[in-house]
Design a protein around this motif. Structure first.
Motif, PDB file in Angstrom:
ATOM      1  N   MET A   1      52.412  52.311  27.829  1.00 34.43           N
ATOM      2  CA  MET A   1      52.741  53.439  26.970  1.00 34.43           C
ATOM      3  C   MET A   1      51.516  54.316  26.790  1.00 34.43           C
ATOM      4  N   CYS A   2      51.005  54.855  27.881  1.00 33.44           N
ATOM      5  CA  CYS A   2      49.818  55.707  27.817  1.00 33.44           C
ATOM      6  C   CYS A   2      50.192  57.066  27.237  1.00 33.44           C
ATOM      7  N   ALA A   3      49.320  57.610  26.401  1.00 31.25           N
ATOM      8  CA  ALA A   3      49.607  58.874  25.736  1.00 31.25           C
ATOM      9  C   ALA A   3      48.325  59.676  25.582  1.00 31.25           C
ATOM     10  N   HIS A   4      48.505  60.971  25.271  1.00 31.61           N
ATOM     11  CA  HIS A   4      47.357  61.824  24.953  1.00 31.61           C
ATOM     12  C   HIS A   4      47.259  61.888  23.437  1.00 31.61           C
ATOM     13  N   ILE A   5      46.146  61.411  22.881  1.00 29.04           N
ATOM     14  CA  ILE A   5      45.988  61.303  21.436  1.00 29.04           C
ATOM     15  C   ILE A   5      44.802  62.132  20.973  1.00 29.04           C
ATOM     16  N   LEU A   6      45.021  62.889  19.910  1.00 24.88           N
ATOM     17  CA  LEU A   6      43.961  63.681  19.295  1.00 24.88           C
ATOM     18  C   LEU A   6      43.477  62.971  18.038  1.00 24.88           C
ATOM     19  N   VAL A   7      42.180  62.756  17.936  1.00 26.92           N
ATOM     20  CA  VAL A   7      41.570  62.142  16.756  1.00 26.92           C
ATOM     21  C   VAL A   7      40.779  63.213  16.012  1.00 26.92           C
ATOM     22  N   ALA A   8      41.163  63.472  14.754  1.00 28.82           N
ATOM     23  CA  ALA A   8      40.459  64.446  13.911  1.00 28.82           C
ATOM     24  C   ALA A   8      39.797  63.677  12.779  1.00 28.82           C
ATOM     25  N   GLU A   9      38.504  63.442  12.920  1.00 23.52           N
ATOM     26  CA  GLU A   9      37.748  62.601  11.987  1.00 23.52           C
ATOM     27  C   GLU A   9      36.327  63.142  11.890  1.00 23.52           C
ATOM     28  N   ASP A  10      35.878  63.484  10.661  1.00 20.97           N
ATOM     29  CA  ASP A  10      34.548  64.079  10.530  1.00 20.97           C
ATOM     30  C   ASP A  10      33.423  63.051  10.586  1.00 20.97           C
ATOM     31  N   ASP A  11      33.748  61.788  10.374  1.00 18.31           N
ATOM     32  CA  ASP A  11      32.760  60.721  10.512  1.00 18.31           C
ATOM     33  C   ASP A  11      32.616  60.415  12.004  1.00 18.31           C
ATOM     34  N   ILE A  12      31.527  60.860  12.608  1.00 18.48           N
ATOM     35  CA  ILE A  12      31.360  60.756  14.060  1.00 18.48           C
ATOM     36  C   ILE A  12      31.406  59.308  14.527  1.00 18.48           C
ATOM     37  N   ARG A  13      30.757  58.432  13.801  1.00 20.31           N
ATOM     38  CA  ARG A  13      30.755  57.015  14.198  1.00 20.31           C
ATOM     39  C   ARG A  13      32.158  56.434  14.152  1.00 20.31           C
ATOM     40  N   GLN A  14      32.903  56.730  13.067  1.00 17.14           N
ATOM     41  CA  GLN A  14      34.274  56.224  12.948  1.00 17.14           C
ATOM     42  C   GLN A  14      35.160  56.793  14.049  1.00 17.14           C
ATOM     43  N   ALA A  15      34.971  58.064  14.363  1.00 20.45           N
ATOM     44  CA  ALA A  15      35.767  58.700  15.413  1.00 20.45           C
ATOM     45  C   ALA A  15      35.522  58.024  16.761  1.00 20.45           C
ATOM     46  N   MET A  16      34.277  57.672  17.044  1.00 17.12           N
ATOM     47  CA  MET A  16      33.961  57.023  18.307  1.00 17.12           C
ATOM     48  C   MET A  16      34.559  55.609  18.390  1.00 17.12           C
ATOM     49  N   VAL A  17      34.599  54.923  17.251  1.00 17.22           N
ATOM     50  CA  VAL A  17      35.219  53.589  17.222  1.00 17.22           C
ATOM     51  C   VAL A  17      36.712  53.698  17.539  1.00 17.22           C
ATOM     52  N   ILE A  18      37.372  54.662  16.887  1.00 18.85           N
ATOM     53  CA  ILE A  18      38.806  54.861  17.148  1.00 18.85           C
ATOM     54  C   ILE A  18      39.028  55.233  18.607  1.00 18.85           C
ATOM     55  N   ARG A  19      38.180  56.115  19.119  1.00 18.57           N
ATOM     56  CA  ARG A  19      38.306  56.542  20.523  1.00 18.57           C
ATOM     57  C   ARG A  19      38.181  55.352  21.470  1.00 18.57           C
ATOM     58  N   ARG A  20      37.219  54.484  21.207  1.00 19.26           N
ATOM     59  CA  ARG A  20      37.007  53.337  22.087  1.00 19.26           C
ATOM     60  C   ARG A  20      38.238  52.422  22.134  1.00 19.26           C
ATOM     61  N   TYR A  21      38.810  52.147  20.978  1.00 21.05           N
ATOM     62  CA  TYR A  21      39.993  51.288  20.941  1.00 21.05           C
ATOM     63  C   TYR A  21      41.186  51.949  21.640  1.00 21.05           C
ATOM     64  N   LEU A  22      41.344  53.250  21.434  1.00 16.88           N
ATOM     65  CA  LEU A  22      42.458  53.953  22.074  1.00 16.88           C
ATOM     66  C   LEU A  22      42.305  53.965  23.590  1.00 16.88           C
ATOM     67  N   GLU A  23      41.107  54.210  24.065  1.00 14.44           N
ATOM     68  CA  GLU A  23      40.883  54.234  25.513  1.00 14.44           C
ATOM     69  C   GLU A  23      41.054  52.842  26.115  1.00 14.44           C
ATOM     70  N   GLN A  24      40.671  51.810  25.379  1.00 17.12           N
ATOM     71  CA  GLN A  24      40.898  50.446  25.864  1.00 17.12           C
ATOM     72  C   GLN A  24      42.389  50.143  25.976  1.00 17.12           C
ATOM     73  N   ASP A  25      43.193  50.844  25.182  1.00 22.39           N
ATOM     74  CA  ASP A  25      44.647  50.660  25.222  1.00 22.39           C
ATOM     75  C   ASP A  25      45.294  51.543  26.288  1.00 22.39           C
ATOM     76  N   GLY A  26      44.479  52.293  27.030  1.00 21.81           N
ATOM     77  CA  GLY A  26      44.998  53.077  28.142  1.00 21.81           C
ATOM     78  C   GLY A  26      45.309  54.529  27.837  1.00 21.81           C
ATOM     79  N   HIS A  27      44.969  55.012  26.638  1.00 22.50           N
ATOM     80  CA  HIS A  27      45.280  56.386  26.264  1.00 22.50           C
ATOM     81  C   HIS A  27      44.149  57.339  26.644  1.00 22.50           C
ATOM     82  N   THR A  28      44.496  58.609  26.824  1.00 20.57           N
ATOM     83  CA  THR A  28      43.475  59.651  26.939  1.00 20.57           C
ATOM     84  C   THR A  28      43.254  60.204  25.537  1.00 20.57           C
ATOM     85  N   VAL A  29      41.998  60.491  25.201  1.00 23.19           N
ATOM     86  CA  VAL A  29      41.663  60.815  23.818  1.00 23.19           C
ATOM     87  C   VAL A  29      40.790  62.066  23.748  1.00 23.19           C
TER      88      VAL A  29
END
Length: 237
Positions: A1-29
């Motif tokens: 279930m790969c998808a294109h996901i937009l993450v809007a988060e002003d905490d840069i570190r938190q945004a990168m953590v979310i991005r890493r998990y999403l990309e590990q799940d096969g999504h483009t972020v």
């Protein structure tokens, strides 16, 4: 279930953590760090899902949700650091599909994202099927399921997707009492992660839209200790 996901988060570190998990799940972020950029990115690239922080610079997450919900049925998962019902009420009232309070576990975040993506895929599949001609009537209330239109008398009512699902379940069985859990399962699925409080929020917002006097409802009634029911009540204004 790969998808294109937009993450809007002003905490840069938190945004990168979310991005890493999403990309590990096969999504483009795609990642942005303020609300104005989130609106622009969503309009230009039309993501399948938006992970949206409430507290952001330039334009806050609630305003982002308000703007984008007017334009599309984009799945929106809101995040907030404040554990208050006010954020929950406002977010769901603006059309957010789900809501999480920080801190949260990455495992739960990913589970909720998967649930929202499955729901979005099913909704897209339904759009390709023959139009549902079902029209539900309860007193002066009319719901055209295929056209996603609701009227109370001659007045047209704008509902969010969540509000529409709750009302359509109740309109299909007038005067039947539904528990919060029953409404949650019928509108979100048995594995929904949202709480039963979500139903209370939708009922509150529906009363503001369909009741002549939301403080003295005649259509969406509370059955103390059980749940809610929809009756024909009196005529809509």
């Amino acid at each position: 279930m790969c998808a294109h996901i937009l993450v809007a988060e002003d905490d840069i570190r938190q945004a990168m953590v979310i991005r890493r998990y999403l990309e590990q799940d096969g999504h483009t972020v795609a990642v942005v760090h303020d609300g104005a950029a989130a609106i622009d990115e969503a309009r230009r690239h039309r993501p399948d899902l938006l992970v949206l922080d409430v507290m952001m610079p330039v334009v806050d997450g609630l305003q982002v949700c308000r703007v984008l919900r007017r334009e599309s049925e984009l799945a929106i998962l809101m995040l907030t650091a404040r554990n208050t019902e006010e954020d929950l009420l406002r977010g769901l009232g603006l059309g957010a599909d789900d809501f999480m309070t920080k801190p949260y576990s990455a495992r739960e975040l990913m589970a909720r994202i998967r649930t929202l993506l499955r729901r979005a895929r099913r909704a897209a599949e339904v759009q390709d099927e023959p139009v549902d001609e079902t029209v539900l009537r309860v007193g002066a209330l009319t719901m055209d399921v295929g056209r996603h239109e609701v009227r109370c008398g001659a007045r047209r009512i704008e509902l969010t997707a969540g509000e529409f699902r709750v009302l359509s379940v109740m309109a299909a069985a007038p005067d039947r009492v539904f528990t919060r859990r029953q409404l949650l399962v019928r509108t979100r699925g048995a594995n929904a992660f949202v709480t039963e409080r979500t139903i209370d929020v939708h009922i509150l917002n529906l009363r503001k839209k369909i009741e002549p006097n939301p403080r003295r409802p005649v259509h969406l009634l509370t059955v103390v200790g059980v749940g809610y029911k929809l009756t024909d009540g009196s005529e809509c204004e």
